[in-house]
Design a protein around this motif. Structure first.
Motif, PDB file in Angstrom:
ATOM      1  N   ILE A  97     -10.034   4.774  23.289  1.00 51.19           N
ATOM      2  CA  ILE A  97      -8.959   4.792  24.206  1.00 51.19           C
ATOM      3  C   ILE A  97      -8.380   3.552  24.728  1.00 51.19           C
ATOM      4  O   ILE A  97      -7.324   3.573  24.632  1.00 51.19           O
ATOM      5  CB  ILE A  97      -9.185   6.096  25.332  1.00 51.19           C
ATOM      6  N   ALA A  98      -9.289   2.961  25.529  1.00 52.37           N
ATOM      7  CA  ALA A  98      -8.992   1.349  25.640  1.00 52.37           C
ATOM      8  C   ALA A  98      -8.400   0.694  24.491  1.00 52.37           C
ATOM      9  O   ALA A  98      -7.486  -0.080  24.754  1.00 52.37           O
ATOM     10  CB  ALA A  98     -10.135   0.979  26.231  1.00 52.37           C
ATOM     11  N   PHE A  99      -8.923   0.976  23.185  1.00 51.77           N
ATOM     12  CA  PHE A  99      -8.492   0.101  22.417  1.00 51.77           C
ATOM     13  C   PHE A  99      -7.229   0.567  21.886  1.00 51.77           C
ATOM     14  O   PHE A  99      -6.263  -0.243  21.496  1.00 51.77           O
ATOM     15  CB  PHE A  99      -9.529   0.114  20.969  1.00 51.77           C
ATOM     16  N   ALA A 100      -7.171   1.850  21.662  1.00 51.05           N
ATOM     17  CA  ALA A 100      -5.888   2.336  21.626  1.00 51.05           C
ATOM     18  C   ALA A 100      -4.485   2.031  22.348  1.00 51.05           C
ATOM     19  O   ALA A 100      -3.463   1.590  22.082  1.00 51.05           O
ATOM     20  CB  ALA A 100      -5.715   3.865  21.383  1.00 51.05           C
ATOM     21  N   ALA A 101      -5.131   1.986  23.724  1.00 53.60           N
ATOM     22  CA  ALA A 101      -4.087   1.399  24.758  1.00 53.60           C
ATOM     23  C   ALA A 101      -3.535   0.071  24.486  1.00 53.60           C
ATOM     24  O   ALA A 101      -2.517  -0.430  24.563  1.00 53.60           O
ATOM     25  CB  ALA A 101      -4.711   1.625  26.258  1.00 53.60           C
ATOM     26  N   MET A 102      -4.875  -0.799  24.192  1.00 57.88           N
ATOM     27  CA  MET A 102      -4.441  -2.230  23.999  1.00 57.88           C
ATOM     28  C   MET A 102      -3.504  -2.353  22.878  1.00 57.88           C
ATOM     29  O   MET A 102      -2.560  -3.142  22.788  1.00 57.88           O
ATOM     30  CB  MET A 102      -5.938  -2.904  23.839  1.00 57.88           C
ATOM     31  N   SER A 103      -3.906  -1.604  21.713  1.00 55.75           N
ATOM     32  CA  SER A 103      -3.027  -1.722  20.642  1.00 55.75           C
ATOM     33  C   SER A 103      -1.491  -1.345  20.753  1.00 55.75           C
ATOM     34  O   SER A 103      -0.552  -1.824  20.368  1.00 55.75           O
ATOM     35  CB  SER A 103      -3.518  -0.715  19.497  1.00 55.75           C
ATOM     36  N   VAL A 104      -1.417  -0.184  21.593  1.00 58.34           N
ATOM     37  CA  VAL A 104       0.008   0.105  21.696  1.00 58.34           C
ATOM     38  C   VAL A 104       0.828  -0.763  22.502  1.00 58.34           C
ATOM     39  O   VAL A 104       2.027  -0.820  22.448  1.00 58.34           O
ATOM     40  CB  VAL A 104       0.041   1.751  22.434  1.00 58.34           C
ATOM     41  N   THR A 105       0.076  -1.219  23.730  1.00 58.25           N
ATOM     42  CA  THR A 105       0.840  -1.890  24.609  1.00 58.25           C
ATOM     43  C   THR A 105       1.230  -3.374  23.953  1.00 58.25           C
ATOM     44  O   THR A 105       2.326  -3.989  24.295  1.00 58.25           O
ATOM     45  CB  THR A 105      -0.004  -2.195  25.985  1.00 58.25           C
ATOM     46  N   GLY A 106       0.286  -3.713  22.979  1.00 62.22           N
ATOM     47  CA  GLY A 106       0.673  -4.965  22.396  1.00 62.22           C
ATOM     48  C   GLY A 106       1.922  -4.768  21.475  1.00 62.22           C
ATOM     49  O   GLY A 106       2.791  -5.622  21.454  1.00 62.22           O
ATOM     50  N   CYS A 107       1.944  -3.678  20.663  1.00 58.24           N
ATOM     51  CA  CYS A 107       3.366  -3.334  20.176  1.00 58.24           C
ATOM     52  C   CYS A 107       4.210  -3.281  20.931  1.00 58.24           C
ATOM     53  O   CYS A 107       5.377  -3.524  20.446  1.00 58.24           O
ATOM     54  CB  CYS A 107       2.978  -2.177  19.204  1.00 58.24           C
TER      55      CYS A 107
ATOM     56  N   TYR B 293       7.584  -5.611  20.380  1.00 61.11           N
ATOM     57  CA  TYR B 293       8.949  -5.264  19.906  1.00 61.11           C
ATOM     58  C   TYR B 293       9.982  -4.828  21.011  1.00 61.11           C
ATOM     59  O   TYR B 293      11.059  -4.279  20.725  1.00 61.11           O
ATOM     60  CB  TYR B 293       8.776  -3.931  19.033  1.00 61.11           C
ATOM     61  N   MET B 294       9.469  -5.096  22.248  1.00 59.58           N
ATOM     62  CA  MET B 294      10.318  -4.831  23.278  1.00 59.58           C
ATOM     63  C   MET B 294      11.597  -5.665  23.520  1.00 59.58           C
ATOM     64  O   MET B 294      11.689  -6.825  22.807  1.00 59.58           O
ATOM     65  CB  MET B 294       9.530  -5.181  24.777  1.00 59.58           C
TER      66      MET B 294
ATOM     67  N   GLY C  25      10.005   2.510  32.491  1.00 59.60           N
ATOM     68  CA  GLY C  25       9.820   1.844  33.891  1.00 59.60           C
ATOM     69  C   GLY C  25       9.129   0.739  34.139  1.00 59.60           C
ATOM     70  O   GLY C  25       9.165   0.083  35.054  1.00 59.60           O
ATOM     71  N   LEU C  26       8.240   0.277  32.941  1.00 60.22           N
ATOM     72  CA  LEU C  26       7.809  -1.039  32.675  1.00 60.22           C
ATOM     73  C   LEU C  26       8.393  -2.077  32.038  1.00 60.22           C
ATOM     74  O   LEU C  26       8.956  -1.698  30.910  1.00 60.22           O
ATOM     75  CB  LEU C  26       6.172  -0.766  32.306  1.00 60.22           C
ATOM     76  N   GLY C  27       8.494  -3.358  32.632  1.00 61.26           N
ATOM     77  CA  GLY C  27       8.926  -4.463  32.029  1.00 61.26           C
ATOM     78  C   GLY C  27       7.674  -5.131  31.095  1.00 61.26           C
ATOM     79  O   GLY C  27       6.554  -4.683  31.092  1.00 61.26           O
ATOM     80  N   ARG C  28       7.946  -6.345  30.771  1.00 63.20           N
ATOM     81  CA  ARG C  28       7.103  -7.005  29.951  1.00 63.20           C
ATOM     82  C   ARG C  28       5.684  -7.282  30.520  1.00 63.20           C
ATOM     83  O   ARG C  28       4.734  -7.305  30.087  1.00 63.20           O
ATOM     84  CB  ARG C  28       7.763  -8.396  29.359  1.00 63.20           C
ATOM     85  N   HIS C  29       5.879  -7.652  32.011  1.00 62.10           N
ATOM     86  CA  HIS C  29       4.619  -7.980  32.416  1.00 62.10           C
ATOM     87  C   HIS C  29       3.973  -6.712  33.081  1.00 62.10           C
ATOM     88  O   HIS C  29       2.696  -6.768  33.049  1.00 62.10           O
ATOM     89  CB  HIS C  29       5.159  -8.512  33.987  1.00 62.10           C
ATOM     90  N   GLY C  30       4.662  -5.612  33.261  1.00 57.27           N
ATOM     91  CA  GLY C  30       4.022  -4.635  33.425  1.00 57.27           C
ATOM     92  C   GLY C  30       2.994  -3.977  32.474  1.00 57.27           C
ATOM     93  O   GLY C  30       1.764  -3.647  32.289  1.00 57.27           O
ATOM     94  N   TRP C  31       3.630  -3.969  31.351  1.00 54.69           N
ATOM     95  CA  TRP C  31       2.887  -3.754  29.935  1.00 54.69           C
ATOM     96  C   TRP C  31       1.719  -4.598  29.664  1.00 54.69           C
ATOM     97  O   TRP C  31       0.727  -4.500  29.154  1.00 54.69           O
ATOM     98  CB  TRP C  31       4.037  -3.599  28.784  1.00 54.69           C
TER      99      TRP C  31
ATOM    100  N   ASP D 199       0.023  -6.385  31.937  1.00 60.53           N
ATOM    101  CA  ASP D 199      -1.157  -5.831  33.070  1.00 60.53           C
ATOM    102  C   ASP D 199      -1.771  -4.880  32.106  1.00 60.53           C
ATOM    103  O   ASP D 199      -3.112  -4.921  32.303  1.00 60.53           O
ATOM    104  CB  ASP D 199      -0.579  -5.589  34.201  1.00 60.53           C
ATOM    105  N   ILE D 200      -1.275  -3.694  31.733  1.00 62.39           N
ATOM    106  CA  ILE D 200      -2.020  -2.621  31.177  1.00 62.39           C
ATOM    107  C   ILE D 200      -2.874  -3.057  29.908  1.00 62.39           C
ATOM    108  O   ILE D 200      -3.876  -2.823  29.712  1.00 62.39           O
ATOM    109  CB  ILE D 200      -1.082  -1.491  30.781  1.00 62.39           C
ATOM    110  N   HIS D 201      -2.330  -4.078  29.276  1.00 61.88           N
ATOM    111  CA  HIS D 201      -2.568  -4.590  28.037  1.00 61.88           C
ATOM    112  C   HIS D 201      -3.875  -5.418  28.211  1.00 61.88           C
ATOM    113  O   HIS D 201      -5.085  -5.304  27.735  1.00 61.88           O
ATOM    114  CB  HIS D 201      -1.626  -5.619  27.244  1.00 61.88           C
TER     115      HIS D 201
END
Length: 114
Positions: A16-26, A30-31, A46-52, A54-56
């Motif tokens: 799950i953590a790897f999937a989150a890292m992969s999705v947020t990286g994409c 492409y943002m 609702g999240l900008g580049r910095h918000g994503w 942080d999750i990444h």
């Protein structure tokens, strides 16, 4: 809780953590950006580049933590493999020291950033 259930839980959490890292990286790659390719881009969910970002970051740290736990729980298998593959006690010890240094080099810098 038995060892098999613990392994499965850690592996699922790591996935799950790897999937989150992969999705947020994409998402960050492409943002859409503001005019001229500058700025932080239009928010997504609702999240900008910095918000994503942080999750990444935290997803990446979680992957590392779960990976180390995974290796610890499978250490007897790892050790048996190296004992069979590398007969020399000295070479195995040097390999373990090298792996410990790599692990520390991966984690220690984060203690100074976070």
């Amino acid at each position: 809780m038995n060892k098999q259930k613990t392994n499965i839980i850690i592996d699922v959490l790591m996935m799950i953590a790897f999937a989150a890292m992969s999705v947020t990286g994409c998402i960050m790659e492409y943002m859409p950006t503001c005019a001229g390719g500058r700025g932080h881009g239009a928010p997504i969910l609702g999240l900008g580049r910095h918000g994503w970002g942080d999750i990444h970051l935290w997803a990446g740290i979680a992957v590392l933590v779960f990976l180390v736990l995974h290796i610890i729980l499978h250490w007897s298998m790892v050790d048996a493999f190296f004992k069979k593959s590398i007969k020399s006690w000295l070479l195995r010890t040097l390999l373990y020291i090298f792996l410990a240094i790599i692990t520390l080099a991966t984690f220690v810098p984060w203690f100074f950033v976070i």
